[in-house]
Write an enzyme that holds these catalytic residues in place. Structure first.
Site, PDB file in Angstrom:
ATOM      1  N   THR A  27      -8.797   5.986   2.477  1.00  0.00           N
ATOM      2  CA  THR A  27      -9.171   5.257   1.269  1.00  0.00           C
ATOM      3  C   THR A  27      -9.984   4.028   1.655  1.00  0.00           C
ATOM      4  O   THR A  27      -9.493   3.164   2.363  1.00  0.00           O
ATOM      5  CB  THR A  27      -7.919   4.843   0.489  1.00  0.00           C
ATOM      6  N   HIS A 176      -2.259  16.070  -2.011  1.00  0.00           N
ATOM      7  CA  HIS A 176      -1.679  14.920  -1.306  1.00  0.00           C
ATOM      8  C   HIS A 176      -0.210  14.775  -1.726  1.00  0.00           C
ATOM      9  O   HIS A 176       0.102  14.303  -2.809  1.00  0.00           O
ATOM     10  CB  HIS A 176      -2.473  13.669  -1.674  1.00  0.00           C
ATOM     11  N   ALA A 178       2.027  13.189   0.410  1.00  0.00           N
ATOM     12  CA  ALA A 178       2.492  12.331   1.498  1.00  0.00           C
ATOM     13  C   ALA A 178       2.421  10.862   1.114  1.00  0.00           C
ATOM     14  O   ALA A 178       2.041  10.491   0.001  1.00  0.00           O
ATOM     15  CB  ALA A 178       1.632  12.585   2.743  1.00  0.00           C
ATOM     16  N   ASN A 179       2.849  10.020   2.062  1.00  0.00           N
ATOM     17  CA  ASN A 179       2.607   8.567   2.048  1.00  0.00           C
ATOM     18  C   ASN A 179       3.147   7.844   0.822  1.00  0.00           C
ATOM     19  O   ASN A 179       2.623   6.803   0.419  1.00  0.00           O
ATOM     20  CB  ASN A 179       1.111   8.269   2.198  1.00  0.00           C
ATOM     21  N   TYR A 181       3.222   8.676  -2.380  1.00  0.00           N
ATOM     22  CA  TYR A 181       2.586   8.832  -3.679  1.00  0.00           C
ATOM     23  C   TYR A 181       3.384   9.819  -4.533  1.00  0.00           C
ATOM     24  O   TYR A 181       4.469  10.244  -4.150  1.00  0.00           O
ATOM     25  CB  TYR A 181       1.113   9.199  -3.489  1.00  0.00           C
ATOM     26  N   ASN A 236       5.118   2.908   1.434  1.00  0.00           N
ATOM     27  CA  ASN A 236       5.461   2.897   0.003  1.00  0.00           C
ATOM     28  C   ASN A 236       6.954   3.135  -0.236  1.00  0.00           C
ATOM     29  O   ASN A 236       7.354   3.771  -1.219  1.00  0.00           O
ATOM     30  CB  ASN A 236       4.618   3.913  -0.777  1.00  0.00           C
TER      31      ASN A 236
END
Length: 373
Positions: A27, A176, A178-179, A181, A236
């Protein structure tokens, strides 16, 4: 120059990829307030079209999915047109490119949504750092727990985004998950405290991803679809004690779908949750039959070892590729890398810190000219 598995070709989804190096999704916030992909984004990807595969920056599937300033979307005709220009240029340069489909969920703020709270699996906010919003840096908020109607609508948003990605000419899509979200928020038992069919047991927590996959696979052939997971990630506010059970199950279910690839944040870097030994790429090789992409701060030597050992088929590189636009050439010829330790200009709206890094040839040519004067 050295021969190595990293520079061997690989067949994926009716494509022969020119090497085993993947440009990781990063990003970078260059789409502007209208979130339409633009020329400088195209320039950036064309500079890196010698990757075996490019995975775009995370791209919002809807207005509700937004959670970063100036990131691109894939939910309007103008966004599709913008991405089509980027894709065409990458293809003309000999590259292959897939679009990463993104919904930030609770990793967002009401400033992005006209005062409406962001959505999540449960009404549990992210603890820790603040979020950059269009109105400045602010604390995270308690999100709205998604209703069945919210879930149904969001699944359709993923489907429409998949349709739009195909219209833009991409070679595939990556979901997506992952991470920290939205999809990860459903998978993780810390952020998912639901008591309905989308919470509790691991198969219930997987249900949302399963429905998203059904929607995406109704648009794309399965070989052209990938999923990104971060089994060890703490970013996160993720990381439940049952992470190994959760992601073993998720990988097994995705394997049954016979999708094109699994993209795994497999190491200890970037916010490891420290809840036991990290899940490794080798563990996922035992669970998943398709192409596996490893991604977690790899250098060339570590990448070569994982590929040589058969744990993965491709390795994704992120930060080194920011400041070294010709990273495959530098790796292949053992040229030195420019430093990638200063992120102060990486995020923003201009060419600075984005497209102004020199290739080794450009830099050495300048040095040679300087030595002659």
């Amino acid at each position: 120059m050295t021969d190595s598995v990293l520079f061997s070709s690989f067949d994926w989804a009716e494509n022969t990829l020119q090497n085993r190096m993947v440009l990781a999704p990063m990003t970078r916030g260059r789409a502007g307030a209208d979130r339409i992909p633009n020329k400088i984004m195209g320039d950036h990807y064309v500079q890196r079209a010698d990757a075996g595969l490019i995975i775009t920056e995370a791209t919002a599937i809807s207005e509700e999915g937004i959670g970063w300033v100036d990131t691109p979307g894939i939910y309007t005709d103008k966004m599709v047109e913008g991405w089509r220009s980027v894709v065409n240029r990458v293809h003309e340069a000999g590259g292959k490119i897939v679009l990463q489909l993104w919904h930030t969920g609770r990793a967002s703020h009401s400033d992005f949504h006209n005062g409406n709270l962001p959505l999540s699996a449960s009404a549990i906010k992210i603890e820790g750092d603040e979020i950059h919003t269009p109105k400045g840096k602010k604390p995270y908020e308690v999100p709205k727990a998604m209703t069945f109607d919210d879930i149904k609508r969001t699944v359709q948003d993923y489907k429409k985004a998949a349709v739009n990605a195909k219209a833009a000419g991409f070679d595939g899509v990556e979901v997506h998950a992952a991470n920290g979200y939205l999809i990860n928020q459903f998978l993780d038992s810390r952020s998912n405290q639901r008591t309905d069919n989308y919470g509790g047991s691991v198969d219930n927590r997987y249900r949302f991803l399963a429905e998203v996959m059904d929607a995406v696979l109704s648009v794309w052939d399965k070989e052209h679809v990938g999923v990104r997971l971060s089994p060890n990630g703490g970013f996160n506010d993720m990381g439940a004690d049952d992470f190994r059970e959760t992601f073993t199950f998720v990988a097994q279910q995705l394997n049954k779908l016979e999708i094109g690839y699994l993209h795994v944040m497999d190491g200890l870097a970037f916010g490891f949750h420290e809840r036991g030994e990290a899940m490794s790429l080798a563990e996922f090789r035992a669970l998943f039959d398709g192409m596996i992409i490893g991604n977690c701060g790899y250098n060339k030597e570590e990448a070569e070892k994982r590929l040589s050992d058969g744990d993965g088929d491709m390795i994704a590189f992120g930060r080194p590729w920011i400041t070294n636009p010709d990273l495959p050439t530098r790796f292949k010829h053992n040229y030195p890398l420019d430093s990638f330790d200063d992120p102060s200009s990486w995020y923003g709206s201009s060419e600075e810190g984005y497209n102004d890094f020199e290739t080794y040839r450009e830099k050495s040519g300048k040095d040679a000219m300087t030595s002659l004067t």
